[in-house]
Design a protein around this motif. Structure first.
Motif, PDB file in Angstrom:
ATOM      1  N   THR A 176       0.838  -1.204   0.000  1.00 54.17           N
ATOM      2  CA  THR A 176       0.000   0.000   0.000  1.00 54.17           C
ATOM      3  C   THR A 176       0.870   1.250   0.000  1.00 54.17           C
ATOM      4  N   THR A 177       1.861   1.271   0.878  1.00 55.57           N
ATOM      5  CA  THR A 177       2.744   2.441   0.933  1.00 55.57           C
ATOM      6  C   THR A 177       3.551   2.577  -0.357  1.00 55.57           C
ATOM      7  N   ILE A 178       3.974   1.446  -0.924  1.00 52.92           N
ATOM      8  CA  ILE A 178       4.724   1.508  -2.186  1.00 52.92           C
ATOM      9  C   ILE A 178       3.864   2.139  -3.278  1.00 52.92           C
ATOM     10  N   LEU A 185      12.179   1.934  -1.868  1.00 48.41           N
ATOM     11  CA  LEU A 185      13.224   2.375  -2.796  1.00 48.41           C
ATOM     12  C   LEU A 185      14.287   3.209  -2.085  1.00 48.41           C
ATOM     13  N   GLN A 186      13.858   4.071  -1.147  1.00 52.25           N
ATOM     14  CA  GLN A 186      14.848   4.864  -0.413  1.00 52.25           C
ATOM     15  C   GLN A 186      15.794   3.936   0.344  1.00 52.25           C
ATOM     16  N   ASN A 187      15.255   2.882   0.906  1.00 49.69           N
ATOM     17  CA  ASN A 187      16.103   1.915   1.608  1.00 49.69           C
ATOM     18  C   ASN A 187      17.128   1.282   0.670  1.00 49.69           C
ATOM     19  N   VAL A 188      16.650   0.937  -0.532  1.00 55.99           N
ATOM     20  CA  VAL A 188      17.559   0.329  -1.512  1.00 55.99           C
ATOM     21  C   VAL A 188      18.679   1.314  -1.860  1.00 55.99           C
ATOM     22  N   TYR A 189      18.320   2.581  -2.025  1.00 50.96           N
ATOM     23  CA  TYR A 189      19.335   3.608  -2.310  1.00 50.96           C
ATOM     24  C   TYR A 189      20.297   3.776  -1.129  1.00 50.96           C
ATOM     25  N   LEU A 209       9.181  -0.149  -7.403  1.00 49.41           N
ATOM     26  CA  LEU A 209       8.159   0.869  -7.648  1.00 49.41           C
ATOM     27  C   LEU A 209       6.768   0.230  -7.592  1.00 49.41           C
ATOM     28  N   PRO A 210       5.707   1.022  -7.814  1.00 49.53           N
ATOM     29  CA  PRO A 210       4.347   0.455  -7.842  1.00 49.53           C
ATOM     30  C   PRO A 210       4.194  -0.665  -8.883  1.00 49.53           C
ATOM     31  N   THR A 211       3.155  -1.453  -8.700  1.00 50.22           N
ATOM     32  CA  THR A 211       2.939  -2.690  -9.447  1.00 50.22           C
ATOM     33  C   THR A 211       3.044  -2.561 -10.964  1.00 50.22           C
ATOM     34  N   ALA A 212       2.503  -1.492 -11.533  1.00 52.32           N
ATOM     35  CA  ALA A 212       2.511  -1.367 -12.998  1.00 52.32           C
ATOM     36  C   ALA A 212       3.951  -1.430 -13.535  1.00 52.32           C
TER      37      ALA A 212
END
Ligand code: ZN
Length: 698
Positions: free
Chosen positions: A133-135, A456-460, A339-342
């Motif tokens: 949901t947050t993503i 994503l911020q965590n991945v960065y 990123l989001p599902t799409a």
């Protein structure tokens, strides 16, 4: 290594592992998520060391040992939709994943763990990836400011600044930088520069012009365009970007060194002063680039000087706008999976389905687990604490010494190598060190920032942290305690610069190591793996390193020439293998692994015989003698099958041969196999064209 790793570890280029570590879906071999060690042991007792149901007795062992030993298993274990290949290897990875999932869920459920502890880092990273949901709500929030920064670049100088920023864990550039040992002075860390920055798996994907390759090139461009449309571009703009990006990458690919050329460490060792390295690219200031990364070096080891010269030309040739478009794509495609599902779905459709050969996406938890492998040291620590037995460590340590002494005896009786080189080979063998299970000391990541609400911020943050950690090694002595794999990983490696073999806890389980199995099975499986890693120290490239891990010439010219002749014959043997009609194994790309498989199984076999010296003969089990069971032990590890797309990609990019040839290739060269299975000397496919044709290297 025994398997190719999918991670983007810096300094991975010289380390040889056992096979490709793809992640898994579907079955479990043994073990649920919260199992105790005792339960684990109990279950193992009911798993036969070699399950005869795996066999296909309609095929004679001397006809095709892979099909004989694997077809039963393959028939019962179809490739899951979310996997490009499936094998016993995968079952073990899957069992480990279930255990790791238990660890991840335990900590991700807790909200207020102490900041910077392994539990907090892992738990919150997993939580951020599972919180779909947050993503969805975050959308492109994290990546958008980077796109804006790229758009604002208004000079080539500003573009160099941008590349330095992207290098800190955001996206790759057309060249890569890392700190790792100097191969001619392996106790010292040096700065390395190498070719980088493609988005297809290999330069050949851009350069081949057969119809299958052309189709992939078109599909890749369509994929780029679709991604930009999803982001909000109109169709025409997206198409134009796709074309630009493809042209830039293809131009880069055309100037790159091939995988086969890169295998030779002498080709990639071009040490020069920093000023000379900077002069390779007059249009890209290395001074500016390294200053921003906080890196200061007097010298640089350049992997591919010709490529950097050509890149400099391309940098002048393509307009700045094209390079900006290229970099925005590198940022976009690197972020797509978070990123989001799409975006995730479109990314999977091309990289997973079209290129990778999977039919459907893995469930979210497995994808996020893959991301948490970025914290492999922390995850390995928690895994070992919960699941690893010190008994396994002791048993495998003693097997490593058995294998070393078997190797010593094999070297002594080699008829193609002279005494002087044998003496040196023995010195190198004696100098081998090993690591088993887990590191002596664990790394402290307590100042890494991992939050619960931005995947994503965590991945960065993790990417930037690891890049800084790597650059900070410059000028410091090489830390010989470093591990290049998490302790939970199902793989193993030889590191020529440390002259060490490494076996993480993750691989010390069935079918590799089974404390309840008969010794013959274990010597064929983990014994063969240990022998495989040892042999990497003496394969066509590993043999160029001396006992201290430095590139040096310790061979006489005559011995080297005889070794090369044997290796060339083995290259031709594998070149002839054709896993799919018209698609051949690349004998030159896989030669190091094939030498290691041949040497490894041979050593496992002789180490087993040595372990039986002075003991009573062993009764057959399920009708198979102990010598036969050594071969069944190795073959069991390679019970595996793959989709055609996977195999096509594998033969182009993976230095490991497809599973069938990891069984048939070495065994058909071994007189020991012929003897154990009573294969007829003439006309038997598993005895390579008569005994005189068999290739014995180690
Ligand atoms: Zn290997």
């Amino acid at each position: 290594m025994i398997n190719k790793m999918s991670s983007s570890l810096k300094n991975k280029n010289v380390v040889r592992s056992l096979t490709v570590a793809t992640a898994i879906a579907g079955l479990t071999a043994c073990g649920g998520s919260h199992e105790s060690k005792d339960m684990e042991k109990e279950k193992r007792n009911v798993v036969p060391a070699f399950d005869v149901a795996s066999l296909d007795t309609t095929i004679a062992p001397c006809e095709n040992f892979f099909h004989f030993s694997s077809n039963g298993w393959i028939a019962e274990n179809p490739i899951p939709e979310s996997e490009p290949r499936w094998g016993r290897f995968n079952e073990l990875i899957e069992a480990n994943n279930e255990k790791i999932k238990g660890i991840l869920e335990e900590f991700s459920d807790k909200e207020n763990l102490k900041k910077g502890t392994d539990e907090q880092l892992i738990g919150d990273l997993y939580h951020s990836g599972m919180d779909s949901t947050t993503i969805e709500n975050n959308g492109l929030k994290v990546v958008e400011p980077i796109f804006e920064k790229i758009a604002a670049v208004d000079s080539r100088e500003a573009y160099v600044d941008l590349m330095a920023e992207l290098d800190m864990g955001i996206a790759s550039n057309p060249f890569g930088m890392y700190v790792g040992p100097d191969s001619k002075n392996s106790t010292v860390n040096a700065l390395h520069l190498s070719q980088s920055g493609l988005s297809l798996p290999d330069k050949d994907y851009y350069l081949k012009d057969d119809s299958a390759s052309v189709l992939i090139q078109q599909q890749y461009q369509q994929h780029i365009a679709k991604m930009f449309v999803l982001k909000g571009d109109d169709e025409a703009t997206a198409q134009a970007k796709a074309e630009t990006i493809y042209n830039v990458e293809k131009a880069m690919a055309g100037n790159m060194m091939s995988r086969v050329e890169r295998r030779n460490p002498e080709n990639t060792y071009n040490k020069m002063s920093f000023a000379d390295a900077d002069a390779l690219m007059p249009n890209i200031s290395l001074v500016q680039y390294t200053q921003l990364s906080g890196v200061k070096a007097d010298s640089v080891i350049v992997g591919q000087p010709d490529y950097l010269r050509a890149l400099d030309q391309l940098f002048a040739q393509f307009p700045l706008e094209d390079w900006k478009t290229y970099s925005s794509w590198k940022v976009f495609t690197s972020a797509a999976g978070y990123l989001p599902t799409a975006f995730v779905e479109e990314n999977f459709d091309f990289y997973g389905r079209t290129l990778g050969g999977s039919k459907e996406m893995k469930p979210r938890w497995k994808r996020v687990l893959g991301t948490t492998n970025g914290l492999s040291e922390q995850l390995g620590h928690l895994f070992v604490d919960k699941y690893f037995s010190e008994d396994s460590k002791k048993a495998v340590e003693s097997m490593v010494e058995d294998l070393r002494s078997a190797y010593r005896e094999r070297i002594k009786q080699l008829n193609w190598m002279g005494d002087a080189t044998k003496q040196k080979a023995m010195e190198k063998l004696d100098a081998f060190t090993y690591k088993i299970g887990y590191p002596n000391k664990w790394k402290d990541y307590s100042d890494l920032e991992i939050v619960r609400d931005s995947y994503l911020q965590n991945v960065y943050n993790l990417g930037a942290y690891k890049t800084k950690e790597n650059y900070a090694k410059l000028g410091k002595p090489v830390d010989k305690d470093d591990w290049f794999m998490g302790a939970h990983i199902v793989n193993a490696y030889y590191n020529p610069q440390n002259n060490e073999v490494v076996f993480p806890a993750g691989i010390l389980q069935p079918p590799f190591y089974n404390p309840d199995a008969d010794d013959a099975i274990n010597y064929g499986a983990i014994g063969g793996v240990i022998g495989h890693e040892f042999t990497h120290g003496f394969d066509d490239q590993g043999s160029k390193y001396g006992p201290d891990g430095n590139l040096e010439q310790w061979w006489t010219a005559d011995d080297r020439a005889r070794f090369d002749t044997l290796a060339n014959r083995l290259i031709r043997q594998y070149d002839a293998y054709e896993p799919i009609e018209g698609v051949h194994v690349n004998g030159s790309l896989t030669i190091g692994e094939n030498i290691a498989d041949l040497g490894g199984l041979t050593l496992g076999y002789y180490a087993y015989l040595k372990s039986r010296e002075g003991k009573d003969p062993v009764e057959p089990i399920d009708g198979f003698t102990d010598k036969q069971r050594v071969f069944l032990g190795w073959a069991q590890v390679w019970q595996m099958h793959a989709t055609d797309s996977y195999t096509r990609k594998q033969v182009m990019t993976d230095p490991h041969s497809p599973a069938e040839f990891r069984v048939v290739g070495p065994m058909s060269n071994m007189p020991e196999f012929k003897e154990a299975w009573g294969c007829d000397n003439t006309g038997s496919a598993m005895v390579k064209s008569g005994e005189e044709e068999q290739i014995i290297i180690w």
